[in-house]
Motif scaffolding. Structure first.
Motif, PDB file in Angstrom:
ATOM      1  N   ARG A   1      10.631  55.036  34.250  1.00  0.00           N
ATOM      2  CA  ARG A   1      11.902  55.671  34.593  1.00  0.00           C
ATOM      3  C   ARG A   1      13.117  54.971  33.978  1.00  0.00           C
ATOM      4  O   ARG A   1      14.035  55.662  33.513  1.00  0.00           O
ATOM      5  CB  ARG A   1      12.070  55.802  36.106  1.00  0.00           C
ATOM      6  CG  ARG A   1      13.364  56.503  36.482  1.00  0.00           C
ATOM      7  CD  ARG A   1      13.332  57.150  37.841  1.00  0.00           C
ATOM      8  NE  ARG A   1      13.250  56.174  38.912  1.00  0.00           N
ATOM      9  CZ  ARG A   1      13.523  56.434  40.190  1.00  0.00           C
ATOM     10  NH1 ARG A   1      13.857  57.669  40.539  1.00  0.00           N
ATOM     11  NH2 ARG A   1      13.423  55.512  41.105  1.00  0.00           N
TER      12      ARG A   1
ATOM     13  N   LEU B   1      11.523  64.482  35.724  1.00  0.00           N
ATOM     14  CA  LEU B   1      10.478  63.493  35.967  1.00  0.00           C
ATOM     15  C   LEU B   1       9.245  64.115  36.610  1.00  0.00           C
ATOM     16  O   LEU B   1       8.116  63.723  36.296  1.00  0.00           O
ATOM     17  CB  LEU B   1      11.016  62.352  36.833  1.00  0.00           C
ATOM     18  CG  LEU B   1      12.078  61.472  36.177  1.00  0.00           C
ATOM     19  CD1 LEU B   1      12.513  60.369  37.130  1.00  0.00           C
ATOM     20  CD2 LEU B   1      11.576  60.886  34.863  1.00  0.00           C
TER      21      LEU B   1
ATOM     22  N   ARG C   1      15.721  57.038  31.725  1.00  0.00           N
ATOM     23  CA  ARG C   1      17.155  57.111  32.006  1.00  0.00           C
ATOM     24  C   ARG C   1      17.973  56.710  30.790  1.00  0.00           C
ATOM     25  O   ARG C   1      19.052  57.254  30.545  1.00  0.00           O
ATOM     26  CB  ARG C   1      17.485  56.216  33.205  1.00  0.00           C
ATOM     27  CG  ARG C   1      17.059  56.831  34.532  1.00  0.00           C
ATOM     28  CD  ARG C   1      17.304  55.910  35.702  1.00  0.00           C
ATOM     29  NE  ARG C   1      17.163  56.638  36.971  1.00  0.00           N
ATOM     30  CZ  ARG C   1      17.135  56.054  38.156  1.00  0.00           C
ATOM     31  NH1 ARG C   1      17.215  54.731  38.256  1.00  0.00           N
ATOM     32  NH2 ARG C   1      17.001  56.787  39.254  1.00  0.00           N
TER      33      ARG C   1
ATOM     34  N   TYR D   1      18.540  67.219  38.534  1.00  0.00           N
ATOM     35  CA  TYR D   1      18.062  67.407  37.166  1.00  0.00           C
ATOM     36  C   TYR D   1      17.072  66.301  36.800  1.00  0.00           C
ATOM     37  O   TYR D   1      16.003  66.580  36.230  1.00  0.00           O
ATOM     38  CB  TYR D   1      19.241  67.428  36.191  1.00  0.00           C
ATOM     39  CG  TYR D   1      18.807  67.298  34.755  1.00  0.00           C
ATOM     40  CD1 TYR D   1      18.060  68.296  34.135  1.00  0.00           C
ATOM     41  CD2 TYR D   1      19.112  66.145  34.020  1.00  0.00           C
ATOM     42  CE1 TYR D   1      17.634  68.157  32.821  1.00  0.00           C
ATOM     43  CE2 TYR D   1      18.696  66.005  32.711  1.00  0.00           C
ATOM     44  CZ  TYR D   1      17.953  67.005  32.117  1.00  0.00           C
ATOM     45  OH  TYR D   1      17.521  66.862  30.825  1.00  0.00           O
ATOM     46  N   GLU D   2      17.409  65.064  37.121  1.00  0.00           N
ATOM     47  CA  GLU D   2      16.503  63.948  36.830  1.00  0.00           C
ATOM     48  C   GLU D   2      15.137  64.154  37.483  1.00  0.00           C
ATOM     49  O   GLU D   2      14.093  63.981  36.847  1.00  0.00           O
ATOM     50  CB  GLU D   2      17.085  62.626  37.319  1.00  0.00           C
ATOM     51  CG  GLU D   2      16.115  61.461  37.164  1.00  0.00           C
ATOM     52  CD  GLU D   2      16.648  60.136  37.682  1.00  0.00           C
ATOM     53  OE1 GLU D   2      15.955  59.121  37.520  1.00  0.00           O
ATOM     54  OE2 GLU D   2      17.768  60.104  38.247  1.00  0.00           O
ATOM     55  N   ARG D   3      15.142  64.537  38.729  1.00  0.00           N
ATOM     56  CA  ARG D   3      13.873  64.673  39.452  1.00  0.00           C
ATOM     57  C   ARG D   3      13.053  65.858  38.951  1.00  0.00           C
ATOM     58  O   ARG D   3      11.818  65.792  38.915  1.00  0.00           O
ATOM     59  CB  ARG D   3      14.159  64.728  40.950  1.00  0.00           C
ATOM     60  CG  ARG D   3      14.473  63.333  41.498  1.00  0.00           C
ATOM     61  CD  ARG D   3      15.294  63.380  42.779  1.00  0.00           C
ATOM     62  NE  ARG D   3      15.568  62.027  43.241  1.00  0.00           N
ATOM     63  CZ  ARG D   3      16.534  61.242  42.756  1.00  0.00           C
ATOM     64  NH1 ARG D   3      17.304  61.684  41.767  1.00  0.00           N
ATOM     65  NH2 ARG D   3      16.735  60.031  43.245  1.00  0.00           N
TER      66      ARG D   3
ATOM     67  N   PHE E   1      20.437  60.885  32.504  1.00  0.00           N
ATOM     68  CA  PHE E   1      20.183  62.245  32.991  1.00  0.00           C
ATOM     69  C   PHE E   1      21.475  63.025  33.199  1.00  0.00           C
ATOM     70  O   PHE E   1      21.619  63.800  34.147  1.00  0.00           O
ATOM     71  CB  PHE E   1      19.317  62.234  34.255  1.00  0.00           C
ATOM     72  CG  PHE E   1      17.882  61.887  33.957  1.00  0.00           C
ATOM     73  CD1 PHE E   1      17.000  62.817  33.444  1.00  0.00           C
ATOM     74  CD2 PHE E   1      17.415  60.589  34.164  1.00  0.00           C
ATOM     75  CE1 PHE E   1      15.688  62.491  33.140  1.00  0.00           C
ATOM     76  CE2 PHE E   1      16.096  60.247  33.870  1.00  0.00           C
ATOM     77  CZ  PHE E   1      15.234  61.193  33.355  1.00  0.00           C
TER      78      PHE E   1
ATOM     79  N   ALA F   1      23.075  65.851  38.805  1.00  0.00           N
ATOM     80  CA  ALA F   1      22.354  64.916  37.936  1.00  0.00           C
ATOM     81  C   ALA F   1      21.090  64.396  38.603  1.00  0.00           C
ATOM     82  O   ALA F   1      20.045  64.260  37.958  1.00  0.00           O
ATOM     83  CB  ALA F   1      23.267  63.747  37.546  1.00  0.00           C
TER      84      ALA F   1
END
Length: 203
Positions: free
Chosen positions: A67, A51, A71, A46-48, A77, A43
């Motif tokens: 952010r 973003l 989220r 994936y988030e980074r 995420f 996760a």
């Protein structure tokens, strides 16, 4: 200033930081606590990736400010939850002023969630991304010494695209590698140099 290096600033706390992280409290907090630290969970990676894709063409400060909203709208995420999003969700997000309303980037977030889920049948996102960690890291003294792309980021970009990911160009992937500590591009002399623990003999 830090010595004769105009790219570093010593703050009131006595710590040297790059100019970009020295003034704005949001960027300073991100620099001091998060940027360049290893991220190895699905996760988190994936988030980074998402973003970094949204940051393309914009400032990272803009992304950081948004952010919390990102989220929220992308279900923390969670790749499974985002993978289940469809066209109506994209349209809804296009009307959400709290986020960066770029249709291609929003659609890429959904695409990348589905690609992340699909990778579980193979090595998984974390193992795939970290398999491109280089054998050495830069030791930049000035901003001009910091690379924006590398053979590894090009290879990672190519492989992620092959696996179905979008908005993962070589420059974006190099920024990801910096953000998650795969390379250490903290300037020599910064108090964060070597903080990832991955390059202790090259700090």
């Amino acid at each position: 200033m830090s010595g004769t290096n105009p790219d570093l600033v010593v703050g009131a706390d006595g710590l040297a930081r790059p100019v970009w992280a020295a003034g704005d409290p949001v960027l300073r907090e991100y620099y001091d606590t998060e940027w360049g630290m290893p991220v190895r969970d699905e996760a988190g990676l994936y988030e980074r990736i998402v973003l970094e894709g949204f940051q393309s063409g914009l400032s990272w400060r803009t992304v950081l400010a948004k952010r919390p909203a990102f989220r929220e709208v992308f279900h923390g995420f969670d790749p499974d939850a985002v993978a289940a999003m469809g066209a109506p969700d994209v349209e809804r997000l296009m009307g959400d002023v709290r986020i960066i309303r770029n249709r291609r980037k929003i659609e890429a977030a959904v695409t990348n969630a589905r690609a992340t889920v699909a990778l579980r049948e193979h090595e998984g996102l974390a193992e795939l991304v970290w398999s491109f960690q280089p054998v050495d890291t830069p030791r930049p003294e000035r901003f001009a010494d910091v690379p924006t792309v590398s053979p590894e980021s090009r290879a990672l970009s190519q492989e992620l695209k092959r696996r179905g990911f979008a908005f993962v160009g070589p420059t974006t992937m190099h920024a990801l590698m910096e953000a998650i500590g795969m390379v250490d591009t903290h300037l020599v002399g910064s108090h964060r140099r070597g903080s990832s623990g991955l390059w202790p003999d090259r700090a």
